[in-house]
Design a protein around this motif. Structure first.
Motif, PDB file in Angstrom:
ATOM      1  N   TYR A 206      11.812  64.936  19.011  1.00  0.00           N
ATOM      2  CA  TYR A 206      12.804  64.394  18.964  1.00  0.00           C
ATOM      3  C   TYR A 206      13.976  64.990  19.921  1.00  0.00           C
ATOM      4  CZ  TYR A 206      17.097  62.014  16.810  1.00  0.00           C
ATOM      5  OH  TYR A 206      18.359  61.283  16.462  1.00  0.00           O
ATOM      6  N   ARG A 207      14.586  63.881  20.580  1.00  0.00           N
ATOM      7  CA  ARG A 207      15.539  64.270  21.622  1.00  0.00           C
ATOM      8  C   ARG A 207      16.928  64.228  20.944  1.00  0.00           C
ATOM      9  NH1 ARG A 207      18.534  60.627  24.768  1.00  0.00           N
ATOM     10  NH2 ARG A 207      19.571  61.416  26.621  1.00  0.00           N
ATOM     11  N   ILE A 208      17.614  65.323  21.562  1.00  0.00           N
ATOM     12  CA  ILE A 208      18.952  65.296  20.643  1.00  0.00           C
ATOM     13  C   ILE A 208      20.087  65.230  21.893  1.00  0.00           C
ATOM     14  CG2 ILE A 208      20.613  66.703  19.599  1.00  0.00           C
ATOM     15  CD1 ILE A 208      18.659  68.001  18.119  1.00  0.00           C
ATOM     16  N   ASN A 209      20.768  64.312  21.987  1.00  0.00           N
ATOM     17  CA  ASN A 209      21.979  64.207  22.936  1.00  0.00           C
ATOM     18  C   ASN A 209      23.228  63.814  22.232  1.00  0.00           C
ATOM     19  OD1 ASN A 209      22.802  64.145  25.715  1.00  0.00           O
ATOM     20  ND2 ASN A 209      22.673  61.737  25.727  1.00  0.00           N
ATOM     21  N   MET A 210      24.164  64.791  21.941  1.00  0.00           N
ATOM     22  CA  MET A 210      25.099  64.544  21.315  1.00  0.00           C
ATOM     23  C   MET A 210      26.413  64.101  22.118  1.00  0.00           C
ATOM     24  SD  MET A 210      25.042  67.184  18.203  1.00  0.00           S
ATOM     25  CE  MET A 210      25.348  68.802  18.979  1.00  0.00           C
ATOM     26  N   LEU A 211      26.109  62.768  22.419  1.00  0.00           N
ATOM     27  CA  LEU A 211      27.107  61.887  23.122  1.00  0.00           C
ATOM     28  C   LEU A 211      27.979  61.114  22.374  1.00  0.00           C
ATOM     29  CD1 LEU A 211      28.228  60.969  26.208  1.00  0.00           C
ATOM     30  CD2 LEU A 211      26.564  59.304  25.901  1.00  0.00           C
TER      31      LEU A 211
ATOM     32  N   LYS B 143      31.436  61.687  25.873  1.00  0.00           N
ATOM     33  CA  LYS B 143      31.618  63.091  26.228  1.00  0.00           C
ATOM     34  C   LYS B 143      30.311  63.739  25.402  1.00  0.00           C
ATOM     35  CE  LYS B 143      34.234  67.315  26.042  1.00  0.00           C
ATOM     36  NZ  LYS B 143      35.720  67.864  25.505  1.00  0.00           N
ATOM     37  N   ILE B 144      29.743  64.411  26.357  1.00  0.00           N
ATOM     38  CA  ILE B 144      28.611  65.435  25.493  1.00  0.00           C
ATOM     39  C   ILE B 144      29.305  66.568  24.622  1.00  0.00           C
ATOM     40  CG2 ILE B 144      26.488  66.703  25.624  1.00  0.00           C
ATOM     41  CD1 ILE B 144      25.763  64.822  28.081  1.00  0.00           C
ATOM     42  N   LEU B 145      29.098  66.539  23.397  1.00  0.00           N
ATOM     43  CA  LEU B 145      29.870  67.624  22.550  1.00  0.00           C
ATOM     44  C   LEU B 145      28.805  68.564  21.917  1.00  0.00           C
ATOM     45  CD1 LEU B 145      31.626  64.819  20.661  1.00  0.00           C
ATOM     46  CD2 LEU B 145      32.884  66.582  22.166  1.00  0.00           C
ATOM     47  N   ASN B 146      29.287  69.735  21.852  1.00  0.00           N
ATOM     48  CA  ASN B 146      28.376  70.863  21.090  1.00  0.00           C
ATOM     49  C   ASN B 146      28.826  70.958  19.809  1.00  0.00           C
ATOM     50  OD1 ASN B 146      30.674  72.478  20.660  1.00  0.00           O
ATOM     51  ND2 ASN B 146      30.547  73.448  22.732  1.00  0.00           N
TER      52      ASN B 146
END
Length: 798
Positions: free
Chosen positions: A326-331, A339-342
């Protein structure tokens, strides 16, 4: 009007148009807002349903009515897009906490399509009410809808960190988002930690928010991808189905799958398993059944009798979607910008939003409380001066005149005067007067509390914390997805897919190797002979020890299986040993061998033993012994610590000592002195002896003798040993200890091979003469090899 034509390059116009389109898709359709975790279509569905009064306590209404409401008022796109979005919000296998309460067929985890919107019914789920809470208290901005006839909210004043708890996925122009769902309890505990300590590290937050929590459960294997996603906003995690092995009978097992990876269709998984079985990627499966019901998922995989269930389970993980990535890309959108966020940034943005919502709500409530208090104070004045008020009203010719006199006489405001004029006579009874007093006191207390919230950061923080804990108590539930921290379990090694079975491996003098599970009639090719016969399993490992002191490893399962009578494959197909090096011995490393010693002798008289488990390595080439520059390995044996060792030299010296005199050392060591050598001598043989052995001494010119082992008395290690030759005129080619019926193979200079049993060699005393062996002829010998005594489990045809 005079028209003006302006020239513009088509590439510039295309660029501007594409950027406008991109921005429209990114902001208006594809990406969620970090504050409420919703895309515009989802936000509009929830708001329209609220406007229609479809709260959880009201009856369901047709989905088509909601879709029409959303299309006609807020979202002028295709009805299918709106309905599909609403369906997903109602699916408990798609949403960790569903936002829509659906009645009817909304699809299934099998991949079945939902019924048409005219058949299904919906209403808001309780969870959604906390996304919409306080929306009528000026907590968020409203903007005109598409035709400027209505207002719609820019954002929902969510009390719930919906972006994390329900996740989101979407494809925009040139970017996409994949945010997995999380457990509400963990996320709220993380929010409270951040609220209490804004400087908290992501590592500490990750101790609370352990990882994604999927609605379908399953397992996450390894935490490296989770940590990467939480620290950088991007990462990959391995998720797998939850399965267990059950015994159906003494010889038959079955694999039960109860949970599958997120976004995987159950029917598709069953098809994949069946396809893998048909293509023989997975063997020993006799039947697949879907026994799922309303109580839960249950896929039953029946195994054939005596099948290795653990291997088959690993094969299922390897060859089907039972294990996937599963690819995680928290955009997400932050202030209308993607914005990509942690992890910490998402939590910070939500808390910032909650503070804004609570402050706006508090100001709204404060204004209304103060307005109400103002009116009540006017009513209290009117009750206290009731006779005067009645006189003013009765003497006034109109309502406006009465209002003016009240304002002037009682020194009250216009609002208070209006309230007095509208006051009902029932408010004059004593009980009503008391109620006004109580309400005034309550409002004074409420106003003080509201002002405290606005003026005191600690009070604001405590209120946010209190509301978060209320949400946690209301909707919190246990984690469904198990996190297995050991990342190695995600890697399906080739060995995990190999069935363990007994095999025989042979290596010939000409370096041909083969594996067979039928040891009958093992034979080498023409002008060749078997030098090593090794019994083991497909999961064991062969160790090839060479003159240079290296050890080469080869897994047994990597060796091609052959018919016992076939030649086999060249060894260099599997391992590359330099041409200037040669194999001294081959050992099967298995459970039994690992508990014993590997003992090595060198030409310079050194001997060392090391526990065999130290040679266990996945690396193809490792060092077996630490050699001096002018030294090399002449023999390698597996010993048990209780055997007797015989070393023989080229000049005919032998030393016979107990193995226990050699202390065990590490793999990368030199060992100790086995025999002291004269300057012009070297060790040529290393034997393990037994009471029924004979010692055979042989020269290049076919001279030899055999002597019973009892003539070689046991001595101490590190001595010069005993003479084997009666004359110094000979140099030995080899000294071999073995049983009378053991075969020796003599390799001649012309390439011919000659077999001879030890009993056919002339017998003499230890210091007796060397005799020419007529059976060997007069050709010079270049090598003498002791063919291994054929074990009882092998029937060899010479």
């Amino acid at each position: 009007m005079k028209s003006t034509i302006t020239s513009i390059a088509i590439e510039d116009k295309m660029k501007d148009a594409y950027l406008s389109y991109s921005l429209s898709v990114i902001v208006g359709r594809a990406l969620p807002d970090v504050r409420d975790g919703l895309k515009p279509v989802h936000r509009r569905i929830l708001y329209a349903a609220r406007d229609m009064g479809l709260t959880p306590d009201k009856p369901y209404k047709k989905s088509a009515r909601i879709v029409g409401e959303v299309l006609g008022k807020y979202h002028p796109h295709g009805d299918a897009a709106v309905y599909n979005a609403m369906v997903r919000m109602a699916q408990d296998f798609a949403q960790r906490y569903p936002l829509i309460d659906g009645h009817g067929n909304f699809g299934s985890i099998d991949g079945d399509n939902p019924a048409a919107m005219r058949y299904t019914e919906v209403r808001l789920a309780p969870f959604s009410m906390d996304l919409l809470a306080d929306i009528n208290k000026e907590t968020v901005e409203f903007v005109p809808n598409f035709d400027n006839t209505l207002k719609e909210p820019v954002i929902l004043p969510s009390r719930i960190p919906n972006l994390l708890v329900n996740g989101s996925s979407g494809i925009a122009v040139g970017m996409s988002t994949d945010i997995p769902p999380h457990n509400l309890r963990e996320v709220i505990d993380g929010l409270i930690q951040l609220l209490e300590n804004p400087e908290i590290s992501i590592d500490k937050l990750m101790k609370t928010i352990k990882g994604p929590d999927f609605p379908t459960g399953g397992e996450i294997v390894g935490i490296k991808g989770i940590h990467s996603a939480y620290k950088t906003g991007q990462g990959r995690i391995t998720i797998r189905a939850r399965a267990k092995i059950e015994s159906k009978s003494k010889t038959k097992d079955q694999i039960i799958i109860t949970e599958i990876p997120y976004q995987l269709q159950k029917a598709k998984l069953i098809e994949e398993i069946a396809d893998a079985v048909n293509k023989e990627k997975i063997t020993n499966i006799s039947d697949i059944r879907d026994e799922s019901d309303r109580d839960g998922m249950r896929i039953v995989i029946e195994l054939k009798p005596n099948a290795n269930s653990k291997i088959i389970l690993n094969q299922l993980y390897k060859y089907t979607s039972m294990q996937t990535t599963y690819r995680i890309n928290m955009l997400a959108l932050v202030g209308k910008q993607p914005k990509i966020l942690n992890l910490k940034e998402i939590l910070e943005e939500f808390l910032k939003f909650r503070k804004e919502v609570v402050i706006r709500r508090t100001r709204y409530e404060l204004r209304h409380a103060e307005d109400r208090l103002h009116v009540l104070k006017g009513l209290k004045i009117a009750i206290d001066k009731l006779d005067l008020i009645i006189q003013i009203i009765r003497s006034s010719k109109s309502t406006s005149k009465a209002k003016e006199k009240l304002i002037k006489t009682l020194n009250i405001t216009e609002i208070q005067a209006d309230a007095i004029l509208k006051m009902q006579l029932q408010r004059l009874v004593g009980m009503e007067q008391e109620k006004i007093e109580i309400e005034i006191n309550e409002l004074n207390e409420k106003i003080a509390n509201l002002k405290l919230i606005l003026n005191n950061k600690e009070a604001l923080k405590n209120l946010i914390k209190k509301e978060l804990l209320e949400i946690k108590d209301k909707y919190g539930d246990p984690r469904r997805t198990t996190i297995i921290e050991d990342a190695s379990k995600a890697e399906i090694d080739t060995e995990d897919l190999i069935k363990e079975e007994d095999v025989v491996v042979t290596l010939s003098y000409r370096q041909y190797i083969k594996r067979t599970n039928d040891p009958d009639n093992i034979r080498a090719g023409k002008k060749d002979f078997i030098t090593h016969i090794l019994k083991g399993t497909t999961l064991d490992r062969l160790l090839f020890f060479t003159r240079s002191g290296n050890c080469y490893g080869l897994n047994v399962y990597e060796i091609s299986e052959h018919h016992p009578l076939s030649t086999g494959d060249p060894l260099n197909n599997y391992i590359k040993i330099p041409l200037d090096d040669e194999i001294v011995n081959v050992i099967m490393l298995n459970k039994e061998t690992k508990e014993k010693f590997i003992t090595i002798a060198t030409a310079k008289g050194m001997i060392k033993k090391t526990i065999a488990s130290e040679y266990e390595s996945s690396i193809t080439q490792i060092k077996a012994i630490n050699l001096d520059d002018d030294d090399y390995v002449i023999g390698v044996k597996v010993t048990d610590g209780k055997q007797n060792i015989l070393l023989g030299t080229r000049n005919g010296m032998t030393i016979h000592f107990a193995e226990e005199e050699v202390s065990a050392t590490g793999r990368n060591t030199k060992g100790c002195i086995g025999i002291k050598l004269d300057d012009n001598d070297q060790v040529i043989s290393f034997n393990l002896t037994a009471e029924d052995h004979y010692v055979v001494a042989l020269t290049k010119d076919s001279r030899g003798k055999r002597t019973h082992i009892f003539e070689y008395k046991i001595q101490k290690r590190n001595g010069k040993g005993l003479k084997t030759l009666s004359s110094n005129n000979y140099q030995l080619l080899n000294i071999i200890s073995g049983k009378k019926d053991q075969y020796l193979v003599f390799v001649k200079e012309n390439g011919d091979l000659k077999e001879l049993q030890i009993k056919d060699i002339t017998e003499t005393q230890r210091t007796g003469n060397m005799y020419s062996q007529k059976e060997l002829g007069h050709d010079q010998l270049i090598e003498i090899v002791a063919v291994p005594i054929v074990p009882e489990w092998v029937k060899t045809e010479k």
